[in-house]
Write a protein that holds these residues in place. Structure first.
Motif, short mmCIF file in Angstrom:
data_model
loop_
_atom_site.label_atom_id
_atom_site.label_comp_id
_atom_site.label_asym_id
_atom_site.label_seq_id
_atom_site.Cartn_x
_atom_site.Cartn_y
_atom_site.Cartn_z
N UNK A 9 116.16 -77.57 -10.80
CA UNK A 9 114.72 -77.60 -10.53
C UNK A 9 114.48 -77.50 -9.03
N UNK A 10 113.37 -76.85 -8.67
CA UNK A 10 112.94 -76.75 -7.27
C UNK A 10 111.50 -77.26 -7.19
N UNK A 11 111.04 -77.45 -5.97
CA UNK A 11 109.71 -78.03 -5.76
C UNK A 11 108.62 -77.26 -6.49
N UNK A 12 108.72 -75.95 -6.54
CA UNK A 12 107.69 -75.16 -7.23
C UNK A 12 107.63 -75.43 -8.73
N UNK A 13 108.67 -76.04 -9.28
CA UNK A 13 108.71 -76.35 -10.71
C UNK A 13 108.00 -77.67 -11.05
N UNK A 14 107.72 -78.47 -10.04
CA UNK A 14 107.19 -79.82 -10.27
C UNK A 14 105.90 -79.82 -11.11
N UNK A 15 104.91 -78.98 -10.85
CA UNK A 15 103.72 -79.04 -11.70
C UNK A 15 104.03 -78.83 -13.18
N UNK A 16 104.90 -77.88 -13.50
CA UNK A 16 105.25 -77.63 -14.90
C UNK A 16 106.06 -78.80 -15.48
N UNK A 17 106.95 -79.37 -14.69
CA UNK A 17 107.75 -80.51 -15.16
C UNK A 17 106.84 -81.69 -15.47
N UNK A 18 105.96 -82.02 -14.54
CA UNK A 18 105.07 -83.17 -14.73
C UNK A 18 104.15 -82.93 -15.92
N UNK A 35 98.58 -86.31 -8.77
CA UNK A 35 99.22 -86.51 -7.46
C UNK A 35 100.70 -86.22 -7.62
N UNK A 36 101.13 -85.07 -7.14
CA UNK A 36 102.53 -84.66 -7.30
C UNK A 36 103.44 -85.19 -6.19
N UNK A 37 102.88 -85.87 -5.20
CA UNK A 37 103.65 -86.35 -4.05
C UNK A 37 104.86 -87.20 -4.46
N UNK A 38 104.70 -88.20 -5.34
CA UNK A 38 105.89 -89.01 -5.68
C UNK A 38 106.95 -88.21 -6.43
N UNK A 39 106.55 -87.22 -7.20
CA UNK A 39 107.50 -86.39 -7.93
C UNK A 39 108.29 -85.48 -6.98
N UNK A 40 107.59 -84.95 -5.99
CA UNK A 40 108.25 -84.11 -5.00
C UNK A 40 109.25 -84.92 -4.19
N UNK A 41 108.87 -86.14 -3.81
CA UNK A 41 109.78 -87.02 -3.07
C UNK A 41 111.00 -87.37 -3.93
N UNK A 42 110.76 -87.63 -5.20
CA UNK A 42 111.87 -87.97 -6.10
C UNK A 42 112.81 -86.78 -6.25
N UNK A 43 112.27 -85.58 -6.41
CA UNK A 43 113.13 -84.40 -6.55
C UNK A 43 113.96 -84.18 -5.29
N UNK A 51 125.56 -86.41 -7.91
CA UNK A 51 125.69 -86.95 -9.27
C UNK A 51 124.41 -86.81 -10.09
N UNK A 52 123.40 -86.17 -9.52
CA UNK A 52 122.12 -85.98 -10.20
C UNK A 52 121.88 -84.49 -10.42
N UNK A 53 121.49 -84.15 -11.63
CA UNK A 53 121.20 -82.76 -11.97
C UNK A 53 119.86 -82.72 -12.69
N UNK A 54 118.81 -82.35 -11.99
CA UNK A 54 117.51 -82.14 -12.61
C UNK A 54 117.42 -80.63 -12.81
N UNK A 55 117.29 -80.24 -14.08
CA UNK A 55 117.30 -78.81 -14.39
C UNK A 55 116.06 -78.43 -15.18
N UNK A 56 115.78 -77.15 -15.14
CA UNK A 56 114.69 -76.59 -15.93
C UNK A 56 115.25 -75.44 -16.76
N UNK A 65 111.22 -76.12 -20.24
CA UNK A 65 111.95 -77.35 -20.55
C UNK A 65 112.51 -77.97 -19.30
N UNK A 66 112.84 -79.25 -19.40
CA UNK A 66 113.45 -79.96 -18.28
C UNK A 66 114.32 -81.10 -18.82
N UNK A 67 115.29 -81.48 -18.05
CA UNK A 67 116.05 -82.70 -18.31
C UNK A 67 116.75 -83.12 -17.03
#
Length: 150
Positions: A9-18, A35-43, A51-56, A65-67
């Motif tokens: 996942x990249x920052x541009x994916x955040x709206x669709x993920x949320x 407010x997508x700010x906390x999601x962008x900070x988390x990503x 050890x973290x893999x956030x994928x779309x 899809x996302x996980x």
């Protein structure tokens, strides 16, 4: 399923993920696409951790899809490494298409490649359809989970 891409996942994916996270009764109570700010900070935090893999999952240029897959080194089970699958979401238009199965297969394959001996996940007690789905893929309901809200 050949036209499906699973990628980080990249920052541009955040709206669709949320939007997917919020698109169910539980998510609607705890997610806020306003407010997508906390999601962008988390990503950003997650992307810096190997050890973290956030994928779309992307089909025809659209995030469907996302996980999140977390790799957890440990001492138990003779020093076994395990993985945890979290925040699995499939866009409503894609449910029943096989995407969920493909996604979980990706996570299991990635876990193997990371040297994991165990893959685990939790699912809210109210998600009975999800429980049947995970059992069909070979997961067993072996534990009782607890949470403490902080």
């Amino acid at each position: 399923m050949g036209d499906l891409e699973i990628r980080p996942a990249v920052a541009d994916d955040i709206p669709a993920i949320v939007a997917m996270l919020a698109d169910d009764p539980l998510g609607a109570q705890r997610e806020s696409p306003d407010d997508l700010t906390p999601y962008l900070a988390a990503l950003e935090r997650l992307s810096g951790d190997p050890n973290q893999h956030v994928v779309v999952a992307v089909r025809a240029g659209r995030v469907v899809g996302t996980l999140q897959l977390t790799i957890v080194p440990g001492l138990a089970r003779m020093g076994a490494t395990r993985s945890i699958i979290e925040a699995v979401r499939v866009h409503a238009d894609e449910r029943g298409s096989g995407l969920g199965t493909r996604f979980i297969e990706w996570a299991v394959d990635r876990s193997r490649s990371e040297g994991c001996q165990l893959v685990q996940l939790t699912s809210d007690a109210s998600r009975t359809d999800a429980h049947r789905f995970y059992e069909r893929l070979g997961f067993t309901p072996s534990h009782v989970g607890f949470k403490l809200q902080l």
